[in-house]
Design an enzyme around this catalytic site. Structure first.
Site, PDB file in Angstrom:
ATOM      1  N   GLN B 126       0.832  -1.204   0.000  1.00 21.29           N
ATOM      2  CA  GLN B 126       0.000   0.000   0.000  1.00 21.29           C
ATOM      3  C   GLN B 126       0.868   1.255   0.000  1.00 21.29           C
ATOM      4  O   GLN B 126       1.570   1.521   0.969  1.00 21.29           O
ATOM      5  CB  GLN B 126      -0.887   0.003   1.248  1.00 21.29           C
ATOM      6  CG  GLN B 126      -1.524   1.341   1.560  1.00 21.29           C
ATOM      7  CD  GLN B 126      -2.343   1.313   2.830  1.00 21.29           C
ATOM      8  OE1 GLN B 126      -3.468   0.858   2.830  1.00 21.29           O
ATOM      9  NE2 GLN B 126      -1.784   1.790   3.925  1.00 21.29           N
ATOM     10  N   GLY B 127       0.840   1.998  -1.070  1.00 23.74           N
ATOM     11  CA  GLY B 127       1.644   3.220  -1.149  1.00 23.74           C
ATOM     12  C   GLY B 127       0.812   4.451  -0.891  1.00 23.74           C
ATOM     13  O   GLY B 127       0.314   5.090  -1.829  1.00 23.74           O
ATOM     14  N   SER B 129       1.514   6.737   2.410  1.00 28.70           N
ATOM     15  CA  SER B 129       2.326   7.737   3.114  1.00 28.70           C
ATOM     16  C   SER B 129       3.512   8.200   2.283  1.00 28.70           C
ATOM     17  O   SER B 129       4.103   7.433   1.530  1.00 28.70           O
ATOM     18  CB  SER B 129       2.844   7.152   4.425  1.00 28.70           C
ATOM     19  OG  SER B 129       1.778   6.669   5.187  1.00 28.70           O
ATOM     20  N   GLU B 245     -11.163  -1.389   7.486  1.00 28.63           N
ATOM     21  CA  GLU B 245     -10.137  -1.767   8.455  1.00 28.63           C
ATOM     22  C   GLU B 245     -10.628  -1.679   9.888  1.00 28.63           C
ATOM     23  O   GLU B 245      -9.964  -2.150  10.782  1.00 28.63           O
ATOM     24  CB  GLU B 245      -8.922  -0.843   8.328  1.00 28.63           C
ATOM     25  CG  GLU B 245      -8.037  -1.121   7.143  1.00 28.63           C
ATOM     26  CD  GLU B 245      -6.827  -0.191   7.167  1.00 28.63           C
ATOM     27  OE1 GLU B 245      -5.949  -0.415   8.005  1.00 28.63           O
ATOM     28  OE2 GLU B 245      -6.794   0.751   6.375  1.00 28.63           O
ATOM     29  N   SER B 381      -2.523   7.765  13.586  1.00 30.39           N
ATOM     30  CA  SER B 381      -1.941   7.787  14.931  1.00 30.39           C
ATOM     31  C   SER B 381      -3.049   7.981  15.961  1.00 30.39           C
ATOM     32  O   SER B 381      -4.144   8.452  15.646  1.00 30.39           O
ATOM     33  CB  SER B 381      -0.932   8.929  15.048  1.00 30.39           C
ATOM     34  OG  SER B 381      -1.619  10.153  15.212  1.00 30.39           O
ATOM     35  N   ASN B 382      -2.746   7.636  17.203  1.00 31.69           N
ATOM     36  CA  ASN B 382      -3.772   7.758  18.239  1.00 31.69           C
ATOM     37  C   ASN B 382      -4.151   9.209  18.508  1.00 31.69           C
ATOM     38  O   ASN B 382      -5.283   9.491  18.896  1.00 31.69           O
ATOM     39  CB  ASN B 382      -3.316   7.034  19.513  1.00 31.69           C
ATOM     40  CG  ASN B 382      -3.413   5.534  19.344  1.00 31.69           C
ATOM     41  OD1 ASN B 382      -3.450   5.034  18.216  1.00 31.69           O
ATOM     42  ND2 ASN B 382      -3.466   4.804  20.447  1.00 31.69           N
ATOM     43  N   GLU B 383      -3.226  10.120  18.252  1.00 30.51           N
ATOM     44  CA  GLU B 383      -3.583  11.542  18.375  1.00 30.51           C
ATOM     45  C   GLU B 383      -4.631  11.901  17.312  1.00 30.51           C
ATOM     46  O   GLU B 383      -5.615  12.590  17.600  1.00 30.51           O
ATOM     47  CB  GLU B 383      -2.345  12.430  18.212  1.00 30.51           C
ATOM     48  CG  GLU B 383      -1.391  12.416  19.413  1.00 30.51           C
ATOM     49  CD  GLU B 383      -0.489  11.195  19.455  1.00 30.51           C
ATOM     50  OE1 GLU B 383      -0.415  10.462  18.447  1.00 30.51           O
ATOM     51  OE2 GLU B 383       0.152  10.959  20.501  1.00 30.51           O
TER      52      GLU B 383
HETATM   53  C1  LIG Z   1       5.609   0.157  11.135  1.00 32.79           C
HETATM   54  C2  LIG Z   1       4.854   1.061  10.205  1.00 32.79           C
HETATM   55  C3  LIG Z   1       4.204   0.540   9.096  1.00 32.79           C
HETATM   56  C4  LIG Z   1       3.546   1.372   8.177  1.00 32.79           C
HETATM   57  N1  LIG Z   1       2.996   0.823   7.057  1.00 32.79           N
HETATM   58  C5  LIG Z   1       2.478   1.658   6.087  1.00 32.79           C
HETATM   59  C6  LIG Z   1       2.054   1.157   4.805  1.00 32.79           C
HETATM   60  O1  LIG Z   1       2.117  -0.055   4.531  1.00 32.79           O
HETATM   61  N2  LIG Z   1       1.618   2.027   3.878  1.00 32.79           N
HETATM   62  C7  LIG Z   1       1.533   3.363   4.123  1.00 32.79           C
HETATM   63  O2  LIG Z   1       1.113   4.089   3.250  1.00 32.79           O
HETATM   64  N3  LIG Z   1       1.923   3.882   5.331  1.00 32.79           N
HETATM   65  C8  LIG Z   1       2.401   3.063   6.303  1.00 32.79           C
HETATM   66  N4  LIG Z   1       2.848   3.593   7.517  1.00 32.79           N
HETATM   67  C9  LIG Z   1       2.835   5.036   7.711  1.00 32.79           C
HETATM   68  C10 LIG Z   1       1.901   5.546   8.793  1.00 32.79           C
HETATM   69  O3  LIG Z   1       0.604   5.543   8.339  1.00 32.79           O
HETATM   70  C11 LIG Z   1       2.393   6.944   9.219  1.00 32.79           C
HETATM   71  O4  LIG Z   1       3.606   6.772   9.921  1.00 32.79           O
HETATM   72  C12 LIG Z   1       1.399   7.674  10.073  1.00 32.79           C
HETATM   73  O5  LIG Z   1       0.332   8.094   9.303  1.00 32.79           O
HETATM   74  C13 LIG Z   1       2.015   8.905  10.757  1.00 32.79           C
HETATM   75  O6  LIG Z   1       2.622   9.759   9.831  1.00 32.79           O
HETATM   76  P1  LIG Z   1       4.117  10.277  10.045  1.00 32.79           P
HETATM   77  O7  LIG Z   1       4.965   9.120  10.337  1.00 32.79           O
HETATM   78  O8  LIG Z   1       4.467  11.115   8.894  1.00 32.79           O
HETATM   79  O9  LIG Z   1       4.048  11.182  11.355  1.00 32.79           O
HETATM   80  P2  LIG Z   1       3.473  12.668  11.470  1.00 32.79           P
HETATM   81  O10 LIG Z   1       2.208  12.757  10.740  1.00 32.79           O
HETATM   82  O11 LIG Z   1       4.542  13.624  11.157  1.00 32.79           O
HETATM   83  O12 LIG Z   1       3.141  12.737  13.019  1.00 32.79           O
HETATM   84  C14 LIG Z   1       4.117  12.967  14.017  1.00 32.79           C
HETATM   85  C15 LIG Z   1       3.404  13.136  15.358  1.00 32.79           C
HETATM   86  O13 LIG Z   1       2.521  14.245  15.290  1.00 32.79           O
HETATM   87  C16 LIG Z   1       1.219  13.864  15.649  1.00 32.79           C
HETATM   88  N5  LIG Z   1       0.247  14.630  14.903  1.00 32.79           N
HETATM   89  C17 LIG Z   1       0.191  14.822  13.566  1.00 32.79           C
HETATM   90  N6  LIG Z   1      -0.863  15.568  13.239  1.00 32.79           N
HETATM   91  C18 LIG Z   1      -1.514  15.857  14.386  1.00 32.79           C
HETATM   92  C19 LIG Z   1      -2.694  16.587  14.715  1.00 32.79           C
HETATM   93  N7  LIG Z   1      -3.419  17.159  13.771  1.00 32.79           N
HETATM   94  N8  LIG Z   1      -3.057  16.660  16.019  1.00 32.79           N
HETATM   95  C20 LIG Z   1      -2.330  16.081  16.976  1.00 32.79           C
HETATM   96  N9  LIG Z   1      -1.196  15.372  16.731  1.00 32.79           N
HETATM   97  C21 LIG Z   1      -0.808  15.260  15.449  1.00 32.79           C
HETATM   98  C22 LIG Z   1       1.146  12.402  15.334  1.00 32.79           C
HETATM   99  O14 LIG Z   1       0.153  11.741  16.080  1.00 32.79           O
HETATM  100  C23 LIG Z   1       2.545  11.933  15.714  1.00 32.79           C
HETATM  101  O15 LIG Z   1       2.595  11.730  17.087  1.00 32.79           O
HETATM  102  C24 LIG Z   1       3.497   2.765   8.430  1.00 32.79           C
HETATM  103  C25 LIG Z   1       4.132   3.290   9.559  1.00 32.79           C
HETATM  104  C26 LIG Z   1       4.816   2.474  10.447  1.00 32.79           C
HETATM  105  C27 LIG Z   1       5.513   3.079  11.635  1.00 32.79           C
END
Ligand SMILES: Cc1cc2nc3c(=O)[nH]c(=O)nc-3n(C[C@H](O)[C@H](O)[C@H](O)COP(=O)(O)OP(=O)(O)OC[C@H]3O[C@@H](n4cnc5c(N)ncnc54)[C@H](O)[C@@H]3O)c2cc1C
Lengths: 355, 396
Positions: B126-127, B129, B245, B381-383
């Site tokens: 799944q692409g 992020s 999901e 994320s849980n946030e």
């Molecule tokens: C092990 C793993 C597997 C994954 N697999 C896939 C996959 O197969 N395909 C895919 O597409 N993606 C995948 N992901 C990506 C995942 O969906 C993202 O990591 C996730 O959406 C968070 O984005 P980010 O890492 O850019 O963090 P950011 O969005 O930069 O967030 C950083 C922090 O800021 C907080 N934050 C952000 N916005 C807000 C807000 N509005 N209010 C409060 N807090 C906020 C977040 O909760 C987090 O704590 C995977 C990630 C991991 C770690």
């Protein structure tokens, strides 16, 4: 001055570098530490050392934590050096102690067994008299720095008492299985089959507890270094990372999380100062705050470094980035010289049950 | 709500249990218990075994190769699978893109893709992020520019789970940069991973495992027929997937199995610890986990048998389930004492002949705990989930 030179050391070449190699131990760093006199710090003056105190050593380990420097400093230069300096027959061990001070000898403490769970007296490894001396039989697990050590300080039972022995890594009947821990520190399991050993302490319970209380407090200082570094990296990160067209720091739930982390760091610093001020007190007055400091470090460290990962999002989960390494070091610190369950029990024994 | 399994449900459960007996090869079961990242070989082999029984896509409608079972029976089936330590089948084809294709795809696409998803001959990733678009997915920058009968893709994805296993990727890309992403700017495209313009680089996570990757696109050309559904409706389809999901992400069947193993482990450790473990504390933590998990299961069953369908519920399930997974992994590591800081490499997991041999469950626990830190980050994320609850449920 010690603090400045420690900070310089860890922020230079010695500090965190990403590596995919297994064990993180640098003989070159160790030599520099010896040259700076750090390995002599905790050796008493009458035994040829600098006779420094735990406060000085805590300045070092806090810096090591900040710089994510993995060294055998606590196991060799604090615990082993402190125990050898108090040996029943000092002359037998003075040469080994001297080579700890010069950085030539690495000596690891082997006390933990499969079902001892950090209780120094719950062991089954046994010493017995043999032709020309004593031998040990039994096994030890997860010996901190054991994979690189040349000698081991091994606890064993003799006539119902906890005794302490020194064993050479090449001694007959000694098997070592080397591995590493999650924070890339060297460790090993040991098994002894009639392995020749030299006595260090015939009544080791009290001196061991004292040495390990020191180690606990120094680990708490290291944890504080890890936490403060992880926290300041995280605070910087959320100021620059943008999502939804704004910086993450504009989301109050995240800035409050950072504030909570700060509160935890300050709680730990206070617990640490208290433990350091009582580190030379009698066992009860020393043991409770030492346990309290490490308990605080484990709980606060899990929160602060766990949130450092969380607030970074995906990047925080990578081996290449530094915050995960702080987290892993905290996880390892929390199961080295006692875990939460053990330390809480010890704290209760020391503070709520009469002697 | 009264939820009781009928006699018929129980008969169903037993027929599944009988059929699963001895079906999972023992070393595959062990790897499933110990590891957190399944191997490609296990995923393929198990997918094949399930396919041959007609069970690869138990949750799909019959006409596309599913079983047509009721959601409750699917739940029972998954529980029985977890109970025998069957690997979790690769998620992206069977759970995500498959349903997307049979719901929104053309007849031709269904014929072309569905059979290989069922057999496991084609693995997907799944692409979504991107480096600058995680929580704020809609801001993604990968572009798909139409040139004649083709789209030309440029950009980068990150955190792509199993990209290194995958034969194909489904991804979100901007097909129109003139309009907002949520309002027609994004489309769903399918790409072959062996395209010379696609480069996959591993990302090693803090458990030192490899499951996620970076994926780079440089002038990747795909025919316009590789679009799923309509151009410009990518955001709607992404929301459809998130909806699907909501229940699977709670991982209740696997969590129940983990709890069984955790309880067994606790008994063993309490016995060996000889009074050095705080028994009351261990039992209290287990009780808390069990209560939360039973609650989570009922929440899922309420959804399964046609409950609220409120978007806030999906977020609540995600929060509870992710934290529960973390708490279980933490307790498991706490139970094993000093060995909880040992790093076991993959060879250790295979050999299992350590000097002072710890019990079989020990290797892998510390790494699992580390990796599961990600559960509160991925899948929204849980946030972000808390934000959704506040908004959807209370208009805040
Ligand atoms: C092990 C793993 C597997 C994954 N697999 C896939 C996959 O197969 N395909 C895919 O597409 N993606 C995948 N992901 C990506 C995942 O969906 C993202 O990591 C996730 O959406 C968070 O984005 P980010 O890492 O850019 O963090 P950011 O969005 O930069 O967030 C950083 C922090 O800021 C907080 N934050 C952000 N916005 C807000 C807000 N509005 N209010 C409060 N807090 C906020 C977040 O909760 C987090 O704590 C995977 C990630 C991991 C770690």
């Amino acid at each position: 001055m010690l603090k400045e030179s420690a900070e310089r050391f860890v922020s230079g070449e010695a500090g965190f570098q990403h590596t995919r190699e297994g064990i993180r131990f640098s003989p070159a760093n160790w030599k520099t530490m010896a040259d700076l006199g750090w390995l002599l710090l905790m050796i008493p003056e009458e035994s040829g050392g600098l006779g420094g105190g735990a406060i000085d050593a805590a300045l070092l380990t806090e810096s090591f934590g900040r710089g994510r420097l993995i060294t055998p400093y606590i196991s060799t230069a604090v615990v082993a050096a402190g125990l050898l300096a108090r040996a029943d027959d000092f002359s037998t061990h003075s040469a080994l102690l001297e080579s700890i001070g010069t950085g030539q000898a690495l000596v690891a403490l082997a006390t933990e067994e499969s079902s001892s769970r950090y209780d120094l007296n719950r062991i089954t490894t046994a010493a017995k008299r043999a032709a020309g001396g004593f031998t040990l039989s039994g096994e030890k697990i997860v010996v901190q720095d054991g994979a690189i050590a040349g000698h081991f300080l091994v606890s064993a039972l003799l006539e119902g008492k906890t005794t302490l022995w020194v064993v050479d890594k090449d001694a007959a009947g000694l098997t070592r299985r080397a591995y590493r821990t999650i924070d890339r520190a060297p460790a090993c399991d040991l098994s002894f089959a009639d392995t020749p050993a030299t006595l260090v302490l015939a009544d080791a319970a009290a001196p061991l507890e004292r040495a390990i209380d020191q180690a606990r407090v120094l680990l708490a200082a290291e944890a504080l270094g890890c936490m403060e570094a992880a926290l300041s990296i995280t605070a910087e990160y959320i100021k620059t990372r943008t999502q939804f067209g704004r910086t993450l720091s504009s989301f109050q739930t995240l800035t409050h999380r950072v504030a909570d982390c700060y509160v935890k760091c300050e709680q730990l610093r206070s617990a640490l100062f208290r433990a350091l001020s009582l580190i030379d007190a009698e066992p009860r007055a020393r043991g409770a705050p030492a346990s309290a400091a490490l308990i605080t470090a484990i709980e606060a460290g899990e929160f602060v470094c766990g949130q450092a990962i969380q607030l970074h999002g995906g990047i925080g989960m990578t081996e290449e980035y530094v915050v995960g390494h702080y987290y892993k070091r905290i996880r390892a610190i929390g199961r080295t010289y006692g875990d939460l369950a053990y330390l809480r029990r010890r704290y209760i024994d020391l503070t709520q049950r009469s002697a | 709500m009264n939820l009781q399994f009928s006699d018929e449900d129980e008969r169903f459960r037993h027929s599944i249990r009988d059929a699963l007996k001895d079906l999972v090869p023992p070393d595959m079961a062990r790897r499933t218990r110990q590891g957190v990242h399944p191997t490609k070989a296990d995923l393929k082999a198990w997918n094949r075994i399930m396919y041959e029984r007609g069970w690869a896509a138990a949750h799909w409608p019959k006409e596309y190769g599913g079983t047509g079972w009721s959601p409750l029976h699917v739940h029972i089936f998954e529980e029985e699978l977890a109970a025998v330590d069957a690997p979790f089948l690769s998620y992206f084809g069977l759970r995500l893109v498959g349903p997307l294709i049979f719901t929104f795809g053309t007849e031709k696409q269904k014929k072309q893709y569905i059979p290989d998803i069922l057999t496991g001959d084609t693995f997907w990733c799944q692409g979504f992020s991107e480096p600058s678009s995680g929580s704020d997915l809609a801001s993604l920058r990968t572009t798909a520019v139409r040139e004649g009968d083709e789209y030309v893709l440029n950009g980068q994805k990150i955190w792509t789970t199993e990209a290194h296993y995958a034969d194909k990727m489904f991804c979100l890309a901007r097909t129109n940069t003139e309009v907002p992403p949520q309002k027609g700017g994004l489309s769903f495209l399918m790409l072959p991973m062996d395209d010379p313009g696609i480069q996959v680089r591993p990302i090693i996570t803090i458990d030192e495992g490899h499951s996620v990757n970076e994926v780079f696109f440089e002038n990747v050309r795909v025919p316009v027929t590789n679009i799923i559904g309509e151009e410009g409706r990518g955001w709607d389809y992404a929301k459809f997937l998130l909806g699907n999901e909501r229940v699977t992400n709670a991982h209740v069947p696997r969590a129940k199995r983990d709890l069984v193993l955790l309880k067994q482990m606790a008994e063993t450790e309490l016995r060996n610890a000889n009074g050095t473990l705080d028994e009351d504390d261990v039992r209290r933590r287990i009780a808390k986990i069990e209560i939360d998990l039973d609650g989570l299961e009922w929440a899922v069953l309420r959804e399964v048998i046609g409950g609220s369908r409120s978007p806030a519920i999906a977020s609540a399930l995600k929060i509870v389930a992710s934290e529960l997974q973390q708490h279980m992994a933490e307790l498991a590591v706490d139970l094993i004492g000093a060995r909880g800081r040992v790093y076991y490499d993959e060879a250790d997991l295979e050999r299992n002949d350590l000097a002072a041999s710890p019990p079989e469950y020990v290797p892998g626990l510390a790494a699992r705990q580390l990796f599961l830190r990600a559960t509160t980050i991925y899948a929204g994320s849980n946030e972000i989930q808390r934000g959704i609850i506040a908004k959807q449920q209370f208009g805040l």
